[in-house]
Design a protein around this motif. Structure first.
Motif, mmCIF file in Angstrom:
data_model
loop_
_atom_site.group_PDB
_atom_site.id
_atom_site.type_symbol
_atom_site.label_atom_id
_atom_site.label_comp_id
_atom_site.label_asym_id
_atom_site.label_seq_id
_atom_site.Cartn_x
_atom_site.Cartn_y
_atom_site.Cartn_z
ATOM 1 N N ARG A 168 6.137 -3.764 -25.184
ATOM 2 C CA ARG A 168 5.293 -4.757 -25.865
ATOM 3 C C ARG A 168 5.304 -6.065 -25.082
ATOM 4 N NH1 ARG A 168 5.627 -0.319 -28.319
ATOM 5 N NH2 ARG A 168 4.983 -0.056 -30.488
ATOM 6 N N PHE A 169 6.469 -6.443 -24.585
ATOM 7 C CA PHE A 169 6.582 -7.659 -23.767
ATOM 8 C C PHE A 169 5.703 -7.553 -22.520
ATOM 9 C CE2 PHE A 169 8.578 -9.759 -20.116
ATOM 10 C CZ PHE A 169 8.672 -11.070 -20.572
ATOM 11 N N LEU A 173 2.011 -9.417 -19.634
ATOM 12 C CA LEU A 173 2.147 -9.700 -18.197
ATOM 13 C C LEU A 173 0.879 -9.349 -17.432
ATOM 14 C CD1 LEU A 173 5.743 -8.278 -17.526
ATOM 15 C CD2 LEU A 173 5.088 -10.592 -18.231
ATOM 16 N N HIS A 174 -0.018 -8.595 -18.052
ATOM 17 C CA HIS A 174 -1.207 -8.097 -17.358
ATOM 18 C C HIS A 174 -2.369 -9.086 -17.491
ATOM 19 C CE1 HIS A 174 1.251 -4.512 -17.902
ATOM 20 N NE2 HIS A 174 0.569 -3.959 -16.923
ATOM 21 N N THR A 175 -2.261 -10.187 -16.794
ATOM 22 C CA THR A 175 -3.309 -11.200 -16.859
ATOM 23 C C THR A 175 -3.308 -12.048 -15.599
ATOM 24 O OG1 THR A 175 -4.149 -13.087 -18.132
ATOM 25 C CG2 THR A 175 -1.762 -12.820 -18.054
ATOM 26 N N GLU A 176 -4.471 -12.593 -15.284
ATOM 27 C CA GLU A 176 -4.583 -13.508 -14.149
ATOM 28 C C GLU A 176 -4.423 -14.963 -14.576
ATOM 29 O OE1 GLU A 176 -7.017 -12.299 -10.583
ATOM 30 O OE2 GLU A 176 -8.281 -11.481 -12.186
ATOM 31 N N ALA A 177 -4.122 -15.184 -15.848
ATOM 32 C CA ALA A 177 -3.849 -16.542 -16.309
ATOM 33 C C ALA A 177 -2.626 -17.080 -15.584
ATOM 34 C CB ALA A 177 -3.621 -16.551 -17.818
ATOM 35 N N ARG A 178 -2.729 -18.282 -15.071
ATOM 36 C CA ARG A 178 -1.646 -18.881 -14.294
ATOM 37 C C ARG A 178 -0.624 -19.504 -15.239
ATOM 38 N NH1 ARG A 178 -1.760 -16.974 -9.014
ATOM 39 N NH2 ARG A 178 -3.860 -16.109 -8.872
ATOM 40 N N ILE A 179 0.345 -18.702 -15.604
ATOM 41 C CA ILE A 179 1.403 -19.141 -16.515
ATOM 42 C C ILE A 179 2.706 -19.187 -15.727
ATOM 43 C CG2 ILE A 179 2.671 -18.598 -18.630
ATOM 44 C CD1 ILE A 179 0.178 -16.934 -19.466
ATOM 45 N N ASN A 189 10.601 -11.117 -15.877
ATOM 46 C CA ASN A 189 9.350 -10.652 -15.303
ATOM 47 C C ASN A 189 8.238 -11.502 -15.915
ATOM 48 O OD1 ASN A 189 7.578 -9.154 -13.815
ATOM 49 N ND2 ASN A 189 7.799 -7.269 -14.996
ATOM 50 N N THR A 190 7.298 -11.936 -15.111
ATOM 51 C CA THR A 190 6.250 -12.850 -15.572
ATOM 52 C C THR A 190 4.898 -12.345 -15.085
ATOM 53 O OG1 THR A 190 6.334 -14.222 -13.581
ATOM 54 C CG2 THR A 190 7.879 -14.783 -15.368
ATOM 55 N N PRO A 191 3.798 -12.907 -15.609
ATOM 56 C CA PRO A 191 2.482 -12.505 -15.103
ATOM 57 C C PRO A 191 2.361 -12.636 -13.589
ATOM 58 C CG PRO A 191 2.219 -13.741 -17.130
ATOM 59 C CD PRO A 191 3.676 -13.821 -16.785
ATOM 60 N N ALA A 192 2.940 -13.681 -13.015
ATOM 61 C CA ALA A 192 2.866 -13.859 -11.561
ATOM 62 C C ALA A 192 3.551 -12.706 -10.830
ATOM 63 C CB ALA A 192 3.504 -15.189 -11.159
#
Length: 277
Positions: A168-169, A173-179, A189-192
């Protein structure tokens, strides 16, 4: 076995589904009207069909694996209590470690990759791509990685809950949003980090396998950060060239079976199946 099967099928996080749906819609609007990257609705439609099928195959997998996991736990030399918070903390790191190797082997062993490749077929990084998951995980047998966790004495119900929370976490993470999470980028683990994992450029292939944590990638040399001189390119290194759900689900299996058929003997076939993709 019945309580374990129940946890396999009913791990539920209150509010997760509405939150996931809201973030998918917000991300879609953001891509279309804020950053102008567009949104591949045809690919998203295929993802939704694949996700619905995965729900059914996942239930069947749970039905078959519940007694296997219960048996492994039964023969453990000791059993850790689910009612001790310290066991949950240790279990979290143990399950995360097992997930790292499950994920890594899913990239490094072709038989496992045939199932996992489905998740890497999207050519844009969106939240919805998180639910494009293969239907053949039972056959590819990556679940074997988790048997030692039960044999160490961790209750299968705990393992299933921790894995469910981990997955669920990873949805977010599956996004191109710059977080950017600052110092936590070294641990979590992060979106980047996950964008790098989904890239098919040579410097990024087979990197950042972690689930909730990135520490094991740093420990075992599989971590990579995005490079300014190498823009991320998503999808398979050799694209399947289709949005047909069945083509996406079984394209890598088809490639593998063709190569196995051409193998001159069983030894060569085994090297193909167990070798790198």
């Amino acid at each position: 076995m019945q309580p374990i099967l129940h946890h396999f099928r009913t791990v539920h996080i209150p509010g997760f589904l509405p939150l996931a749906l809201i973030t998918v819609v917000v991300e879609m609007l953001w891509r279309l009207f804020v950053i102008g990257k567009g949104y591949n609705f045809r690919s998203s439609g295929s993802t939704l069909l694949i996700a619905m099928g995965h729900t059914l195959t996942d239930a069947l997998t749970a039905l078959i694996l519940a007694p296997v996991f219960a048996l492994a736990w039964h023969f453990a030399p000791w059993h850790f209590s689910m009612h001790d918070w310290r066991v949950w903390v240790i279990g979290f790191f143990v399950v995360e470690f097992a997930y790292y190797w499950y994920h890594r082997l899913s990239h490094e062993v072709r038989w496992l990759w045939a199932s996992h490749a489905v998740h890497h077929t999207p050519e844009e990084m969106t939240l919805l791509s998180a639910v494009r998951l293969g239907w053949t995980n039972l056959i590819s047998a990556g679940w074997l990685v988790y048997l030692p966790v039960m044999m160490l004495g961790f209750d299968p119900r705990m393992v299933i809950i921790l894995l469910a929370l981990d997955l669920r976490f990873q949805f977010f993470l599956h996004t191109e949003a710059r977080i950017n999470l600052g110092p936590l980028e070294w641990i979590l683990n992060t979106p980047a980090h996950h964008r790098v994992h989904h890239a098919s450029n040579a410097p990024y292939i087979d990197k950042n396998y972690g689930g909730a944590l990135i520490i094991f990638d740093r420990m075992f040399g599989t971590f990579a950060a995005e490079r300014k001189d190498e823009p991320l390119r998503y999808g398979l290194d050799h694209p399947l060239g289709t949005n047909n759900p069945l083509g996406l689900l079984f394209g890598e299996w088809r490639r593998l079976l063709i190569d196995l058929r051409r193998a001159p003997n069983w030894y060569a076939a085994a090297r193909i199946a167990l070798g790198r993709p």
